[in-house]
Scaffold this motif. Structure first.
Motif, PDB file in Angstrom:
ATOM      1  N   GLY A 107      22.451 109.404  55.482  1.00 15.95           N
ATOM      2  CA  GLY A 107      23.310 109.569  54.322  1.00 15.95           C
ATOM      3  C   GLY A 107      23.851 108.294  53.713  1.00 15.95           C
ATOM      4  N   ILE A 108      23.757 107.159  54.410  1.00 21.10           N
ATOM      5  CA  ILE A 108      24.215 105.892  53.837  1.00 21.10           C
ATOM      6  C   ILE A 108      23.029 105.249  53.127  1.00 21.10           C
ATOM      7  N   GLN A 191      31.692 104.560  54.070  1.00 21.95           N
ATOM      8  CA  GLN A 191      30.448 105.291  54.335  1.00 21.95           C
ATOM      9  C   GLN A 191      30.249 105.520  55.840  1.00 21.95           C
ATOM     10  N   VAL A 192      30.501 104.500  56.645  1.00 21.62           N
ATOM     11  CA  VAL A 192      30.249 104.617  58.087  1.00 21.62           C
ATOM     12  C   VAL A 192      31.308 105.510  58.749  1.00 21.62           C
ATOM     13  N   MET A 193      32.523 105.538  58.184  1.00 19.13           N
ATOM     14  CA  MET A 193      33.554 106.433  58.711  1.00 19.13           C
ATOM     15  C   MET A 193      33.141 107.886  58.503  1.00 19.13           C
ATOM     16  N   LYS A 194      32.548 108.171  57.344  1.00 17.15           N
ATOM     17  CA  LYS A 194      32.071 109.528  57.050  1.00 17.15           C
ATOM     18  C   LYS A 194      30.958 109.935  58.022  1.00 17.15           C
ATOM     19  N   PHE A 200      30.916 112.776  65.493  1.00 17.45           N
ATOM     20  CA  PHE A 200      31.883 113.385  66.411  1.00 17.45           C
ATOM     21  C   PHE A 200      31.681 114.901  66.488  1.00 17.45           C
ATOM     22  N   GLU A 201      31.340 115.522  65.362  1.00 14.98           N
ATOM     23  CA  GLU A 201      31.060 116.968  65.378  1.00 14.98           C
ATOM     24  C   GLU A 201      29.823 117.279  66.227  1.00 14.98           C
ATOM     25  N   LEU A 223      38.611 102.533  63.544  1.00 13.31           N
ATOM     26  CA  LEU A 223      37.329 101.909  63.216  1.00 13.31           C
ATOM     27  C   LEU A 223      37.511 100.393  63.227  1.00 13.31           C
ATOM     28  N   PHE A 224      36.676  99.747  64.021  1.00 13.53           N
ATOM     29  CA  PHE A 224      36.756  98.288  64.186  1.00 13.53           C
ATOM     30  C   PHE A 224      35.367  97.712  63.921  1.00 13.53           C
ATOM     31  N   LEU A 225      35.246  96.856  62.916  1.00 12.97           N
ATOM     32  CA  LEU A 225      33.955  96.268  62.560  1.00 12.97           C
ATOM     33  C   LEU A 225      33.830  94.862  63.138  1.00 12.97           C
TER      34      LEU A 225
END
Length: 684
Positions: A107-108, A191-194, A200-201, A223-225
């Protein structure tokens, strides 16, 4: 400061080295690894050099592997319930078997991925003075440039620089992000959080839970990049881009360019993770292994240094970022537990977990054993040999117990073994007398010449090992060609000869039992000349003033067929069983038997050679005698050893190539007790 070139270091010409000064000088420059190359460096500084002198890039690597990290296609997942079920199954299998998978059609847009790689490149390749403004070791800062977060803890520095950004739950202000990559960092983070929430689901469902279970546990809050830059390395064989490690999060989404170099440790072999255009690499983290109670695996991985570059990657770590002062406790999920699956780990906060992880740095060890519940329901098996030669039915039972212990533990204690307890006690006393005699007399035996059949030394791997061990040793080659009696120290001569004869007799019995436990005739291993050699090591562990800072013997496996260990009542020996260090309490009159690397090799992994270590103590001395059943390194034995053909089949093909004892021991001794097994080096 004397650091020396890599050539001088490897040749042993540098006698003085101030590592702390070299680290500080590098850190104070705020230029990172790229700054070294920009200055025209052609030999890497000592701080980057693996202390074994050479990183063996072929160690256990699979260039043409029948297996590879799974690739999972997410296309249509949200539109087709049956397809989603298949994807969940694939995700679960990948997390249990590999701990890693690659995902395509996630999706990204590929344009966003490419722009993110370019953004990280622009940051690291911008004007040095501008970049310096972001350089910091303050973990409170949400945006910082750093080279080696564990610079002062790690045994060696890694060949990489990093830009770190805490993007959730409380992101930095836009103006706090570097201008050269600001827009794409914010875009990619969203985008990566989505995608992370989707993962997780899927992970929840793969565990048999409702889709929101992990999100409801607040696993998806942080979230840590980390944007890594691996410059071309002039001597890539001497260092690593990133040392072997696991990740301290729930999972990581990795974006990598097309340079390659990432490897995953799968079934004791390093497997390449080839870049796939448009794909993302997903790996499970320590916290997910903890909450899943070992269902999903957090696997060791590393990045090789290369003489081409730069390599660029971006790791997105999903956890509640540290420090957030988050008091929420995480432990094994109650819905996954049962009487058959009790909790393995204690509860911990993310802050506590990360504090422990960062305090030790990338030291090659997992953080998870530190959080295991201390009460182990199991201990090293104890087997009674009484009547083994007189009762056929009893012998059959003993053979079965020996086989089970060798397969599950690689260790067992034996009682009623036939050696009188008085002989055992006299042997302990003899080793004590040798080590505590007049120093000048003892010095006459001190040598590092492996050709000497009798010698005293401290740390056989003194010049190879990362740290020295707190012990001294008396070594005696007792078979097949024993020393002359007068070559043995007078203070322990008689008991060494007596004990050697007794332990050799017990060894022959053990070779029979082990052969039978493998389904072979009793003489099979003896006919292979496995029982020809006997090498004794009498260890002396003095009381240590700071036992928490060192080890009596580092974690290792033994380079023989098996070892018979006689230990006094001081204790301190530990065995690594199911990722947990288990104490091996001394039992009066008992002997400890452990399988060696060569028996694991010839049994084709049926019997296990297990890691063990000895703790240092502030009381002592501790005394032990290890009897290694193998020929000496000096015997020039050309016989080839490989998996026993009678054990092989189409379902059980050979795992190892054939090798000589000399070749195996040469490799083992060249690397010293470095915490790694020698066996992967000999895998097919």
């Amino acid at each position: 400061m004397v650091s020396g070139s890599s050539d001088e270091i490897l040749a042993g010409k540098v006698s003085d080295y101030d590592r702390k000064s070299e680290l500080k000088s590098f850190d104070d420059s705020k230029l990172g690894v790229k700054g070294l190359l920009d200055a025209g460096l052609t030999k890497i500084p000592r701080m980057f050099i693996n202390e074994q002198h050479k990183t063996d890039m072929t160690w256990g690597s699979r260039e043409s592997s029948p297996e590879s990290v799974p690739i999972i296609d997410f296309k249509g997942m949200d539109k087709d319930a049956a397809l989603r079920t298949q994807i969940i199954k694939k995700v679960g299998e990948a997390c249990e078997k590999w701990g890693f998978f690659q995902v395509v059609n996630h999706g990204i847009p590929e344009s966003v991925l490419n722009d993110m790689i370019d953004g990280i490149r622009r940051f690291h390749e911008q004007d040095a003075e501008t970049k310096k403004e972001y350089y910091s070791r303050d973990s409170q800062k949400k945006v910082r440039f750093i080279s080696n977060f564990d610079l002062y803890q790690a045994r060696m520095a890694n060949w990489r620089d990093s830009l770190s950004c805490v993007m959730a739950p409380n992101p930095p202000l836009p103006e706090q992000l570097p201008a050269v990559c600001r827009d794409i960092v914010m875009e990619y983070s969203g985008q990566v959080m989505k995608l992370g929430l989707t993962l997780f689901e899927l992970l929840s469902e793969a565990l048999g839970l409702n889709p929101n279970h992990l999100k409801d546990m607040e696993c998806a809050e942080g979230l840590f990049l980390s944007g890594h830059y691996y410059p071309a390395c002039p001597e890539p064989e001497l260092t690593l881009g990133t040392s072997s490690h696991t990740d301290p999060d729930f999972f990581t989404i990795l974006l990598q360019d097309q340079m390659g170099g990432l490897q995953v440790l799968h079934e004791d072999q390093w497997v390449d993770v080839p870049p796939i255009p448009g794909a993302l690499v997903i790996n499970m983290g320590d916290l997910l292994q903890l909450v899943s109670n070992d269902r999903f695996k957090s696997i060791f991985h590393r990045v090789l240094a290369k003489n081409v570059g730069p390599r660029i990657s971006l790791a997105s770590f999903f956890n509640t970022s540290h420090p957030q002062n988050n008091s929420r406790l995480y432990g094994p999920i109650k819905e996954l537990l049962s009487e058959e699956n009790p909790p393995i780990y204690r509860e911990t906060t993310v802050d506590e977990f990360l504090a422990y992880y960062f305090s030790k740095g990338l030291d090659g060890n997992s953080s998870l054993p530190h959080f295991k519940l201390e009460s182990s329901p199991e201990s090293v098996p104890i087997i009674d040999f009484k009547g083994v030669d007189k009762d056929a039915a009893l012998r059959t039972q003993i053979v079965k117990k020996v086989g089970e212990a060798c397969e599950k533990w690689g260790f067992f204690q034996v009682v009623n073994h036939g050696i009188p307890e008085s002989v055992l006690n006299d042997m302990i006393d003899g080793i004590r007398r040798f080590h505590e005699q007049d120093a000048e007399t003892k010095k006459e035996y001190y040598s590092r010449d492996s050709q000497n059949k009798v010698r005293f030394s401290s740390n056989f791997d003194l010049y190879q090992a990362r740290t020295a061990n707190w012990r001294d040793s008396l070594s005696c080659v007792m078979a097949p060609n024993p020393p002359l009696p007068e070559q043995l120290p007078a203070v322990c001569r008689d008991i060494v000869m007596e004990y050697s004869g007794q332990v050799m007799k017990l060894g022959l019995t053990l070779f029979e039992l082990l052969s039978e436990a493998l389904g072979l005739n009793p003489n099979h291993l003896k006919d292979m000349e496995c029982a020809e050699g006997l090498f004794l090591l009498g260890h002396y562990y003095p009381a240590c003033p700071e036992p928490e800072l060192t080890l009596g013997t580092s974690s290792h496996t033994d380079p023989d067929f098996f070892t018979i260990l006689l230990q006094d009542q001081m204790g301190g020996l530990q065995v690594l069983h199911e990722d947990q260090w288990v104490d091996v309490p001394p039992i009066p009159g008992a002997l400890l038997i452990n399988m060696g690397d060569l028996l694991q090799l010839v049994s084709n992994d049926r019997f296990k050679s297990i890691f063990h270590r000895v703790l240092a103590k502030n009381v002592g001395p501790r005394i032990s005698v290890a009897s290694f059943f193998r020929k000496s390194h000096a015997e020039n034995n050309s016989r080839l050893y490989g998996p026993v053909k009678e054990l092989l089949s189409e379902e059980n093909p050979p795992i190892y190539r054939e090798t000589t004892l000399d070749e195996f021991l040469t490799y083992y001794f060249s690397k010293g007790l470095d915490g790694n097994s020698s066996l992967p080096h000999f895998k097919l």
